[in-house]
Design a protein around this motif. Structure first.
Motif: not given
Ligand SMILES: *[C@@H]1O[C@H](CO)[C@@H](O)[C@H](O)[C@H]1NC(C)=O
Ligand SMILES: *[C@@H]1O[C@H](CO)[C@@H](O)[C@H](O)[C@H]1NC(C)=O
Ligand SMILES: *[C@@H]1O[C@H](CO)[C@@H](O)[C@H](O)[C@H]1NC(C)=O
Ligand SMILES: *[C@@H]1O[C@H](CO)[C@@H](O)[C@H](O)[C@H]1NC(C)=O
Ligand SMILES: *[C@@H]1O[C@H](CO)[C@@H](O)[C@H](O)[C@H]1NC(C)=O
Ligand SMILES: *[C@@H]1O[C@H](CO)[C@@H](O)[C@H](O)[C@H]1NC(C)=O
Ligand SMILES: *[C@@H]1O[C@H](CO)[C@@H](O)[C@H](O)[C@H]1NC(C)=O
Ligand SMILES: *[C@@H]1O[C@H](CO)[C@@H](O)[C@H](O)[C@H]1NC(C)=O
Length: 407
Positions: A50-51, A82-88, A164-166, A323-329
């Motif tokens: 959550h941002y 600000r905290g995690t979101v678990h999508v299931n 939080d989802i998309v 975007e800030g939490n995704s990196t190309l590895t």
């Protein structure tokens, strides 16, 4: 009787075999496509965050959000977690599966096409001059099959919480999930067939992809690339055509930031068309903004700019926040051929000039085990190569590349 056949026999089916460009001089290609429209339930398990960001519920909010997230001290998205979101959850994804009307040697090679931000699957199946602009028709013309889908939050797909989802991880899981379903042969049997425009059900009802080529445009290429870094997903792909993604040295000077996008709140931009998009979604405001981002004048047909305005799709703030939490590895387990194809004068990707700036070293680093790696600039085109004049010649380059790589 399978679910698909029951639906087909219960429905009044319009037989619309669409003519597509049949390359001349070949007796081994098909001239028509058979298509079904699907609602595919795709299970998604993803860990997101959550941002802390302003809500977007109006045009004023959309601009306020843009200014806020580009303010220097707030530009670090990870600092806003600000905290995690678990999508299931299982999400309904709207898609169109097209196969050649006659069996071809390439019919079991499925192109799975992911559109970029601002578009849904219609980017790949342009209704204006389809013989020039429809990627689906071009691929079918070469005997391939194509699954083009609406990313979550676009078109006929579900439009869940935009904060939080998309986000990027969910987008990736949807693509990976669709790929697994296509490979298992359950595309039709697991889906609701909402409208069938096909005269050849037997050819399509138990369609199973034995090979998959991932096709992306811009953000669609980006999430495909991140998906490939996951070893269990990389092996689901036999090759890739990445358009509108081009690692290059001019990126560092890119003058088009999110500040230039001029986002509007969808329901204020068009209350009828965008009635289903709520808080946290925004859409590029008008044709002038679309021109800036997607086109170059020399390859711009005004009818296609009108079309782009007519089919434009909202984006979620969550895709930006994540975007800030995704990196190309490095995608060490991707072992297919891959082509990076972009417009010569792509404003968005290369600050307007892609000539001589390709970052070969970084690209090789990302795809160390690719069997082949190519890059190509479509002459004169802007970011939306599929909507620029001469698009079909560009498709020919990409499809010939696949053929030359045994796909
Ligand atoms: C069609 O083309 C493939 C190669 O792309 C070839 O192997 C096959 O024999 C051809 N089939 C016919 C009927 O010409
Ligand atoms: C930006 O948004 C954050 C989160 O809503 C808020 O705390 C902050 O005050 C805003 N900053 C500016 C400059 O508007
Ligand atoms: C998903 O699609 C199924 C089948 O059409 C429908 O029953 C279900 O209500 C849909 N779910 C959502 C959340 O739209
Ligand atoms: C389609 O053609 C290929 C070879 O071109 C063949 O291997 C395959 O079995 C055929 N599929 C059907 C359903 O006839
Ligand atoms: C980026 O801009 C800087 C400063 O103007 C310039 O020195 C550099 O060459 C530019 N980089 C590219 C790849 O154009
Ligand atoms: C994503 O956020 C988590 C939690 O803050 C952090 O541990 C991780 O390093 C971040 N990943 C990237 C790529 O920024
Ligand atoms: C290529 O793949 C092999 C086998 O999966 C792996 O051992 C190797 O590390 C990969 N190469 C690179 C450069 O990552
Ligand atoms: C059209 O695209 C093809 C393929 O990229 C290219 O060879 C050709 O030069 C282009 N034509 C024009 C007029 O730009």
């Amino acid at each position: 009787m399978s679910g698909f056949l029951a639906l087909v026999s219960a429905a009044i089916i319009a037989l619309t075999q669409t003519a597509s460009s049949a390359p001349t001089g070949s007796s081994n290609t098909t001239s028509t496509k058979l298509c079904v429209q699907l609602q595919i339930p795709v299970p998604v398990v993803a860990d997101q965050y959550h941002y802390d960001q302003p809500q977007v519920d109006s045009n004023i909010d959309a601009i306020d959000w843009t200014v806020n997230v580009t303010t220097w001290d707030m530009a670090d998205w990870n600092a806003r977690q600000r905290g995690t979101v678990h999508v299931n959850q299982i999400f309904n994804i709207s898609a169109q599966l097209c196969v050649p009307s006659k069996n071809t040697s390439k019919a079991d090679v499925l192109h799975i096409a992911t559109a970029g931000q601002g578009f849904d699957r219609r980017y790949y199946d342009v209704e204006i001059q389809p013989e020039e602009y429809s990627y689906v028709d071009a691929a079918i013309g070469k005997g391939y099959s194509v699954l083009a889908y609406d990313r979550i939050g676009t078109g006929g797909s579900e439009k869940p919480d935009a904060y939080d989802i998309v986000q990027i991880p969910t987008d990736i899981e949807v693509l990976a999930g669709l790929t697994k379903i296509a490979r298992s042969g359950d595309l039709i049997s697991s889906s609701q067939v909402s409208a069938a425009t096909t005269g050849g059900e037997p050819a399509i009802q138990d369609y199973q992809a034995t090979k998959v080529v991932h096709v992306g445009h811009a953000y669609g290429s980006y999430i495909t690339s991140i998906m490939f870094a996951n070893p269990t997903y990389a092996i689901l792909s036999d090759g890739a055509l990445m358009t509108g993604l081009y690692f290059n040295f001019a990126m560092e000077n890119n003058s088009l930031t999110v500040l230039n996008y001029n986002h509007a709140f969808p329901k204020e931009n068009d209350p009828v068309r965008f009635a289903e998009w709520g808080s946290g979604y925004f859409v590029l405001d008008n044709k002038q903004t679309l021109q800036k981002l997607f086109f170059q004048k020399a390859t711009l047909d005004p009818a296609l700019l009108d079309y782009t305005e007519a089919i434009k799709q909202p984006e979620s703030v969550g895709t930006y926040s994540s975007e800030g939490n995704s990196t190309l590895t490095p995608a060490t387990d991707f072992t297919g051929p891959i082509m990076f194809f972009t417009g010569e004068f792509d404003n968005y990707v290369c600050n307007g000039d892609c000539n001589g700036v390709f970052d070969e070293h970084f690209t090789n680093y990302l795809y160390p085990n690719a069997t082949a790696l190519a890059h190509y600039l479509q002459p004169g085109a802007g970011h939306a190569t599929g909507l620029s004049t001469n698009a079909s010649a560009g498709y020919e380059v990409m499809l010939q590349y696949l053929d030359s790589q045994g796909l």
